[in-house]
Design a protein around this motif. Structure first.
Motif, PDB file in Angstrom:
ATOM      1  N   THR A   1      30.266  41.575  38.080  1.00 57.16           N
ATOM      2  CA  THR A   1      30.399  42.232  36.843  1.00 57.16           C
ATOM      3  C   THR A   1      31.921  41.870  36.379  1.00 57.16           C
ATOM      4  O   THR A   1      32.240  41.876  35.223  1.00 57.16           O
ATOM      5  N   ALA A   2      32.799  42.274  37.181  1.00 53.75           N
ATOM      6  CA  ALA A   2      34.153  42.311  36.752  1.00 53.75           C
ATOM      7  C   ALA A   2      34.506  40.867  36.606  1.00 53.75           C
ATOM      8  O   ALA A   2      35.372  40.615  35.744  1.00 53.75           O
ATOM      9  N   SER A   3      34.184  39.870  37.346  1.00 50.71           N
ATOM     10  CA  SER A   3      34.200  38.519  37.137  1.00 50.71           C
ATOM     11  C   SER A   3      33.969  38.079  35.867  1.00 50.71           C
ATOM     12  O   SER A   3      34.483  37.304  35.033  1.00 50.71           O
TER      13      SER A   3
ATOM     14  N   LEU B   1      38.045  39.416  35.578  1.00 50.52           N
ATOM     15  CA  LEU B   1      38.695  40.034  36.567  1.00 50.52           C
ATOM     16  C   LEU B   1      38.348  39.667  37.799  1.00 50.52           C
ATOM     17  O   LEU B   1      37.135  39.705  38.132  1.00 50.52           O
ATOM     18  N   LEU B   2      39.196  38.953  38.619  1.00 47.34           N
ATOM     19  CA  LEU B   2      38.792  38.507  40.087  1.00 47.34           C
ATOM     20  C   LEU B   2      39.231  39.510  41.126  1.00 47.34           C
ATOM     21  O   LEU B   2      40.415  39.711  41.138  1.00 47.34           O
ATOM     22  N   ILE B   3      38.179  40.220  41.593  1.00 47.56           N
ATOM     23  CA  ILE B   3      38.511  41.388  42.785  1.00 47.56           C
ATOM     24  C   ILE B   3      38.272  40.663  43.930  1.00 47.56           C
ATOM     25  O   ILE B   3      37.167  40.350  44.343  1.00 47.56           O
ATOM     26  N   LYS B   4      39.187  40.645  44.828  1.00 45.34           N
ATOM     27  CA  LYS B   4      39.282  39.862  46.124  1.00 45.34           C
ATOM     28  C   LYS B   4      38.377  40.938  47.336  1.00 45.34           C
ATOM     29  O   LYS B   4      38.266  40.172  48.367  1.00 45.34           O
ATOM     30  N   GLY B   5      37.748  41.795  47.125  1.00 46.02           N
ATOM     31  CA  GLY B   5      36.934  42.494  47.965  1.00 46.02           C
ATOM     32  C   GLY B   5      36.543  43.962  47.591  1.00 46.02           C
ATOM     33  O   GLY B   5      36.920  44.569  46.738  1.00 46.02           O
ATOM     34  N   SER B   6      35.275  44.264  48.170  1.00 47.79           N
ATOM     35  CA  SER B   6      34.873  45.626  47.642  1.00 47.79           C
ATOM     36  C   SER B   6      35.787  46.745  48.269  1.00 47.79           C
ATOM     37  O   SER B   6      35.713  47.863  47.327  1.00 47.79           O
ATOM     38  N   ASN B   7      36.752  46.595  48.995  1.00 48.75           N
ATOM     39  CA  ASN B   7      37.734  47.654  49.463  1.00 48.75           C
ATOM     40  C   ASN B   7      38.768  47.841  48.101  1.00 48.75           C
ATOM     41  O   ASN B   7      38.974  48.994  47.943  1.00 48.75           O
TER      42      ASN B   7
ATOM     43  N   PRO C   1      46.541  43.529  29.520  1.00 51.83           N
ATOM     44  CA  PRO C   1      46.726  44.444  30.416  1.00 51.83           C
ATOM     45  C   PRO C   1      45.528  45.514  30.564  1.00 51.83           C
ATOM     46  O   PRO C   1      45.214  46.061  31.225  1.00 51.83           O
ATOM     47  N   SER C   2      44.704  45.545  28.990  1.00 50.19           N
ATOM     48  CA  SER C   2      43.782  46.343  28.891  1.00 50.19           C
ATOM     49  C   SER C   2      42.425  45.914  29.724  1.00 50.19           C
ATOM     50  O   SER C   2      41.525  46.817  30.035  1.00 50.19           O
ATOM     51  N   LYS C   3      42.628  44.947  30.335  1.00 48.35           N
ATOM     52  CA  LYS C   3      41.461  44.336  31.148  1.00 48.35           C
ATOM     53  C   LYS C   3      41.417  45.368  32.521  1.00 48.35           C
ATOM     54  O   LYS C   3      40.397  45.558  33.033  1.00 48.35           O
ATOM     55  N   LEU C   4      42.661  45.976  32.752  1.00 43.15           N
ATOM     56  CA  LEU C   4      42.429  46.751  33.958  1.00 43.15           C
ATOM     57  C   LEU C   4      41.732  48.088  33.572  1.00 43.15           C
ATOM     58  O   LEU C   4      41.277  48.763  34.616  1.00 43.15           O
ATOM     59  N   ILE C   5      41.617  48.289  32.344  1.00 42.40           N
ATOM     60  CA  ILE C   5      40.709  49.515  32.065  1.00 42.40           C
ATOM     61  C   ILE C   5      39.212  49.181  32.221  1.00 42.40           C
ATOM     62  O   ILE C   5      38.533  49.781  32.875  1.00 42.40           O
ATOM     63  N   ASP C   6      38.959  47.901  31.986  1.00 40.78           N
ATOM     64  CA  ASP C   6      37.320  47.504  32.641  1.00 40.78           C
ATOM     65  C   ASP C   6      37.335  47.625  34.118  1.00 40.78           C
ATOM     66  O   ASP C   6      36.303  47.710  34.438  1.00 40.78           O
ATOM     67  N   GLY C   7      38.448  47.037  34.664  1.00 36.76           N
ATOM     68  CA  GLY C   7      38.341  46.968  36.139  1.00 36.76           C
ATOM     69  C   GLY C   7      38.114  48.562  36.663  1.00 36.76           C
ATOM     70  O   GLY C   7      37.342  48.560  37.515  1.00 36.76           O
TER      71      GLY C   7
END
Length: 702
Positions: A374-376, A380-386, A631-637
């Protein structure tokens, strides 16, 4: 130690954690990770070891842990599809026939012997494969799995003459397993569809003809044609045509982007209208679409602490419950008078049915992967569930300035010359900055606007945090900030005007300064306001820019703190200091450009690269990559992370609560096997469906 990676496709995978832990024990295997959603096992192998021996060992262990798994190499996937479909049809046929015989045995008025025979035939059709797997696993040393628990429970029911209940448990178990398998496969497809950006072909222009080829066959500098409605298969530059591109799959933005001759385009975008001729700049393996797909598919190798906890929990939980079940069957009848053995054996069988932790083992990795997918989709690309888990509890956010909170598009706004003309001062500055990739240097070269003879430039040397020195026509030019002038002991003007100041000195003589101005992004205020609303306690900006510029930006954005004129190592020191000030559970996020701020990105709990799409350095250094400059994409993250964390813990609490309640009720005789089946398969199904709710997250940034 040198290593290489190998990937195996695991069809019909159930509990991934067992496979991971067992494969890691093989000599020569450095690490193993199962991506439950894509059904892939990624193994890191020591290069000095024999491949074939390790692969045989891996296959042997997988068959031992889960005999029902089909291990398929990538080039053999298609040939296995027919076998799998045939196996599924046989399973469904056995389920239907077994169910019919079961209901006939229930409804017909039969003798005890006839009834037993029908129930037995029904049981064999419904659960014969389960019993065979359980026996096979026992000989392989893998006792405490769901096949064993269901086999013992249902055979035990037959032993105490509860035939109907024994068959019913197996029937509903198999129905539940089929629904569970359907739900998991559907969720896998749903998550995969979020990242449906892989191009199927490329239209290669060759000898005035267009040939449809695989994107992997296209080379750098080849010309490809992209028609309306087609995906752009490779990164490149438009050399002919203009169009509007749908980049929502890459950046999460719904507004189309206009491109024309000279524009750079990214693979994975969709050409809405017009025909584009594109000169390819990267091979497929290095293209944006490949980077995104690889990052998302491999994200599950970096597991969240919650996932690791469940893996450890499952390892001890089932054996403990089995031991309690044995004690429940034996101890009460021996100690209590007038208690039937069959009654307590039945209660222990209920224990066995309910004890499997698959609801947790399946739904939790699925929940985290849904969050990453969903982040993608939202850019946003998140490199791990951690890292996704860390984003759920952000306490401090540290921003770089240039290119993060400001546009990074600089413009020369003032030239203050001393003893030379403005044109000559700008010429010296442009020659000095010619090889610089920094936006400030680029803006000076652009302002000069004339052709530069690079043969006149020698000994170009960047001085970190200060500026640069270069030899031009046998003259030493210095271009940089006040620190550079002070370092070289050159008298210069102290400038108090707003903007970034570049001082110029020639052969140690001060020639004046140039002011370059940068604009704050319109999205930055929205980002700061949104982060405060989410409960982020501290918002800080660290920059190498001048104090006056930094303070003006910080004041306009209402930041809590600002540090200016910092060298890269000083930025790291400030981040480390802020890290010590936060609470033990709170997370510190650093947001930078991913190249100049690489050290600070590494030090933070979560390093976020701004506008890093297509930048190898950004993707390498950061834990999260924002695929555009907002930078507002960080809110979505953070919102997605918090939703994922909430749903994961809902699943944990739901599964454990129902299981413990049914375990307790079973122990005191108030729960039967039907309820136990619901506590196992039913709860797993609910948890899986709950996990995919994450994909319904609504983007707040658009």
């Amino acid at each position: 130690m040198s290593s290489r990676k190998m990937i195996l496709l695991l069809k019909n995978i159930d509990c991934a954690s067992k496979i991971e832990s067992e494969v890691k024990k093989i000599d020569g295997v450095l690490n193993s990770s199962v991506n439950f959603v894509s059904s892939k096992l990624e193994v890191e192998i020591d290069k000095s070891k024999n491949d074939e021996i390790i692969i045989d060992s891996i296959k042997g262990i997988i068959k031992k842990v889960e005999p029902n798994i089909n291990i398929v190499e990538d080039n053999k996937v298609d040939s296995e599809v027919g076998k799998e479909e045939k196996y599924k049809r046989c399973q469904i046929g056995s389920l239907i026939v077994g169910s019919i015989i079961f209901f006939l045995a229930m409804m017909l008025n039969l003798s005890p012997r006839e009834e037993f025979i029908l129930f037995l035939v029904s049981y064999i059709l419904l659960g014969g494969d389960v019993v065979i797997k359980a026996i096979s696993n026992i000989f392989k040393g893998n006792i405490f799995d769901e096949n064993f628990l269901m086999s013992v429970a249902t055979i035990g029911a037959f032993a105490i003459k509860q035939y109907a209940e024994g068959v019913a448990v197996m029937l509903f178990y198999k129905i539940g397993e089929n629904f569970q398998s359907y739900a998991v496969n559907k969720s896998r497809k749903s998550i995969s569809s979020l990242m449906d950006i892989r191009p199927d072909y490329a239209n290669l222009k060759a000898n005035n003809e267009t040939i449809r080829v695989s994107p992997q066959d296209v080379k750098i500098s080849d010309i490809i044609i992209v028609k309306a409605g087609e995906k752009i298969p490779l990164d490149g530059d438009v050399i002919k045509g203009k169009s509007m591109l749908n980049t929502s799959a890459l950046t999460g933005e719904s507004v189309p982007v206009k491109v024309e001759e000279g524009s750079s385009v990214l693979s994975g975008s969709i050409n809405n209208n017009g025909v584009l001729e594109i000169k390819v700049s990267k091979i497929f393996e290095e293209s944006t679409v490949s980077k995104i797909l690889n990052l998302v598919e491999n994200a599950s190798s970096n597991k969240a602490e919650t996932e690791n906890f469940i893996t450890r929990f499952a390892k001890y939980y089932t054996p403990i419950v089995v031991i309690i079940a044995i004690g429940l069957a034996i101890i009460p009848p021996l100690l209590l008078k007038n208690n039937l053995w069959s009654d307590w054996i039945y209660r222990s069988l209920v224990f066995l049915v309910v004890s499997c932790p698959c609801a947790l083992v399946i739904s939790i990795p699925l929940g985290f992967f849904s969050g990453i997918g969903t982040a993608s989709k939202n850019g946003l690309l998140i490199k791990g569930s951690n890292y996704l888990e860390s984003l759920s509890n952000v306490e401090t956010v540290v921003f770089d300035k240039t290119g993060t909170l400001t546009k990074g598009v600089f413009k020369v706004t003032k030239i203050n010359n001393v003893d030379v003309s403005k044109e000559e001062l700008l010429e010296y500055a442009a020659y000095a900055e010619y090889y610089s990739n920094h936006p400030i240097g680029i803006s000076i070269v652009k302002a000069y606007g004339k052709e530069i003879d690079k043969n006149n430039i020698k000994d170009y040397n960047e001085i970190s945090g200060h500026g640069l020195s270069v030899i031009i026509k046998n003259k030493k030019i210095l271009a940089g900030n006040s620190k550079l002038m002070n370092k070289e002991k050159i008298d210069h003007n102290e400038v108090t005007e707003t903007g970034t100041v570049v001082h110029i000195a020639v052969d140690s003589k001060y020639y004046g300064y140039i002011i370059i101005s940068d604009e704050i992004k319109t999205d930055s205020k929205k980002a700061i306001k949104g982060l405060r609303k989410l409960g982020v306690k501290k918002l800080v900006m660290l920059t190498g820019d001048s104090k006056l510029v930094a303070q003006n930006v910080a004041k306009e954005l209402n930041l809590d703190d600002v540090e200016s004129e910092l060298l890269p190592d000083e930025k790291v020191e400030k981040v480390e200091k802020l890290y010590k000030e936060k609470s033990s559970r709170g997370t510190l996020v650093f947001v930078g450009d991913g190249i100049n701020d690489a050290p600070a990105l590494v030090v933070a709990d979560v390093g976020v690269a701004m506008g890093g799409l297509g930048s190898d350095a950004a993707i390498e250094a950061a834990d999260v990559v924002i695929m555009n400059d907002e930078p507002s994409k960080l809110i979505d993250g953070i919102n997605i992370a918090q939703l994922t964390e909430k749903i994961v813990w809902q699943n944990i609490i739901l599964a454990l609560s129902i299981k413990f309640i049914v375990l307790f009720l079973g122990a005191i005789g108030f729960a039967n096997m039907w309820q136990a089946v619901f506590a196992d398969v039913g709860v797993t199904l609910i948890a899986v469906i709950n996990s995919i709710r994450i994909m319904k997250y609504n983007n707040t940034s658009n």
